[in-house]
Design a protein around this motif. Structure first.
Motif, PDB file in Angstrom:
ATOM      1  N   SER A  32       0.940  -1.102  -0.061  1.00  0.00           N
ATOM      2  CA  SER A  32      -0.085  -0.010  -0.164  1.00  0.00           C
ATOM      3  C   SER A  32       0.847   1.199  -0.054  1.00  0.00           C
ATOM      4  O   SER A  32       1.928   1.315   0.477  1.00  0.00           O
ATOM      5  CB  SER A  32      -0.841   0.099   1.309  1.00  0.00           C
ATOM      6  N   ASP A  33       0.209   2.124  -0.609  1.00  0.00           N
ATOM      7  CA  ASP A  33       1.059   3.491  -0.635  1.00  0.00           C
ATOM      8  C   ASP A  33       0.221   4.548  -0.603  1.00  0.00           C
ATOM      9  O   ASP A  33      -0.945   4.557  -0.655  1.00  0.00           O
ATOM     10  CB  ASP A  33       2.090   3.640  -1.888  1.00  0.00           C
ATOM     11  N   ASP A  34       0.720   5.785  -0.787  1.00  0.00           N
ATOM     12  CA  ASP A  34      -0.113   7.141  -0.651  1.00  0.00           C
ATOM     13  C   ASP A  34      -1.097   7.495  -1.659  1.00  0.00           C
ATOM     14  O   ASP A  34      -1.997   8.223  -1.841  1.00  0.00           O
ATOM     15  CB  ASP A  34       0.796   8.404  -0.412  1.00  0.00           C
ATOM     16  N   SER A  35      -0.949   6.615  -2.811  1.00  0.00           N
ATOM     17  CA  SER A  35      -1.638   6.924  -4.303  1.00  0.00           C
ATOM     18  C   SER A  35      -2.853   6.214  -3.855  1.00  0.00           C
ATOM     19  O   SER A  35      -3.954   6.282  -4.614  1.00  0.00           O
ATOM     20  CB  SER A  35      -1.048   6.257  -5.361  1.00  0.00           C
ATOM     21  N   ILE A  36      -3.245   5.491  -3.127  1.00  0.00           N
ATOM     22  CA  ILE A  36      -4.417   4.416  -2.646  1.00  0.00           C
ATOM     23  C   ILE A  36      -5.493   5.337  -2.085  1.00  0.00           C
ATOM     24  O   ILE A  36      -5.320   5.030  -0.625  1.00  0.00           O
ATOM     25  CB  ILE A  36      -4.152   2.848  -2.235  1.00  0.00           C
ATOM     26  N   THR A  37      -6.117   5.987  -2.509  1.00  0.00           N
ATOM     27  CA  THR A  37      -7.165   6.907  -1.611  1.00  0.00           C
ATOM     28  C   THR A  37      -8.552   6.930  -2.225  1.00  0.00           C
ATOM     29  O   THR A  37      -9.352   7.828  -1.968  1.00  0.00           O
ATOM     30  CB  THR A  37      -6.713   8.421  -1.887  1.00  0.00           C
ATOM     31  N   SER A  38      -8.909   5.752  -3.164  1.00  0.00           N
ATOM     32  CA  SER A  38     -10.420   5.797  -3.670  1.00  0.00           C
ATOM     33  C   SER A  38     -10.752   4.128  -3.472  1.00  0.00           C
ATOM     34  O   SER A  38      -9.759   3.150  -3.491  1.00  0.00           O
ATOM     35  CB  SER A  38     -10.444   6.041  -5.036  1.00  0.00           C
ATOM     36  N   LYS A  41      -8.979   2.047  -5.936  1.00  0.00           N
ATOM     37  CA  LYS A  41      -7.679   1.692  -5.610  1.00  0.00           C
ATOM     38  C   LYS A  41      -7.503   0.713  -4.843  1.00  0.00           C
ATOM     39  O   LYS A  41      -6.550  -0.197  -4.948  1.00  0.00           O
ATOM     40  CB  LYS A  41      -6.801   3.118  -5.410  1.00  0.00           C
ATOM     41  N   GLN A  74     -10.272  10.940   4.783  1.00  0.00           N
ATOM     42  CA  GLN A  74      -9.546  12.188   4.369  1.00  0.00           C
ATOM     43  C   GLN A  74      -9.888  13.447   5.010  1.00  0.00           C
ATOM     44  O   GLN A  74     -10.570  13.168   6.105  1.00  0.00           O
ATOM     45  CB  GLN A  74      -9.930  12.476   2.805  1.00  0.00           C
TER      46      GLN A  74
END
Length: 210
Positions: A32-38, A41, A74
């Protein structure tokens, strides 16, 4: 601008659900990384996990499955996806909103008129969840709540399936996830991974306690 929380529970599962839950916990922490926000994802990440899970876990007589809940928090909102027996609520002052409520056997018995709601708390099968569970037949889809708009001081809580019923009978006054979990157990719930995400009044960045 926020955080993402995964709660996984393999206790009480069948087959190699406990082993699969432990493997996914480590795999998600690495992948997991910071791009997984939805939700999309998260779904893609979980699907990739199912493709990567070792054969010694998946090749068993009773398959594998476990419970999982994901909270995407968020700065102004939270969205919860879940599968299995982990409930999720949003709490504002003395009120709470059900974000995800597991499909429990006692709820089906109540709807059929087989037992009363008062009897459900003492039913010996009250901890049985009817699913669906994550991983069964390689299912990686979660049930996603609507977006819950956050205000300063709001909290999002993940915990045992009896969490909504528990909050129907008492105000949420707990400071830590461990304190919350223990109170739910004393109420008659199971020992389930428990998370509190606090939306502070100060800087607006959600923080978690698990």
């Amino acid at each position: 601008s926020g955080c993402i929380v995964y709660a996984l529970d393999g206790s009480g599962s069948w087959g190699t659900g406990a082993e699969a839950s432990a493997w996914f916990r480590n795999w998600i922490a690495e992948e997991s990384d910071d791009s997984i926000t939805s939700p999309q994802k998260v779904t893609e990440l979980l699907a990739a996990g199912i493709r990567a899970i070792p054969h010694e876990i998946t090749e068993c007589d009773f398959h594998w499955a476990f419970s999982v809940a994901v909270a995407i928090c968020q700065s102004k909102c939270v969205q919860v996806g879940a599968s299995g027996s982990i409930a999720a609520v949003g709490i504002r002052l003395k009120r709470f909103e059900r974000l995800f409520v597991p499909n429990m056997l006692v709820d089906e018995l109540i709807s059929r008129g087989s037992i009363s709601r008062n009897d459900a708390h003492f039913q010996k099968y009250r901890h049985l969840c009817c699913g669906p569970f994550f991983g069964f037949d390689n299912n990686h889809e979660l049930n996603w709540s609507a977006s819950f708009q956050l205000c300063d001081g709001d909290r999002v809580v993940l915990g045992d399936a009896v969490l909504p019923d528990f909050l129907d009978h008492r105000e949420f006054t707990f400071k830590t996830a461990v304190e919350t979990r223990d109170a739910i157990e004393n109420y008659g719930g199971s020992s389930t991974p428990t998370v509190i995400v606090n939306h502070p009044v100060t800087d607006g960045v959600p923080r978690r306690s698990a």
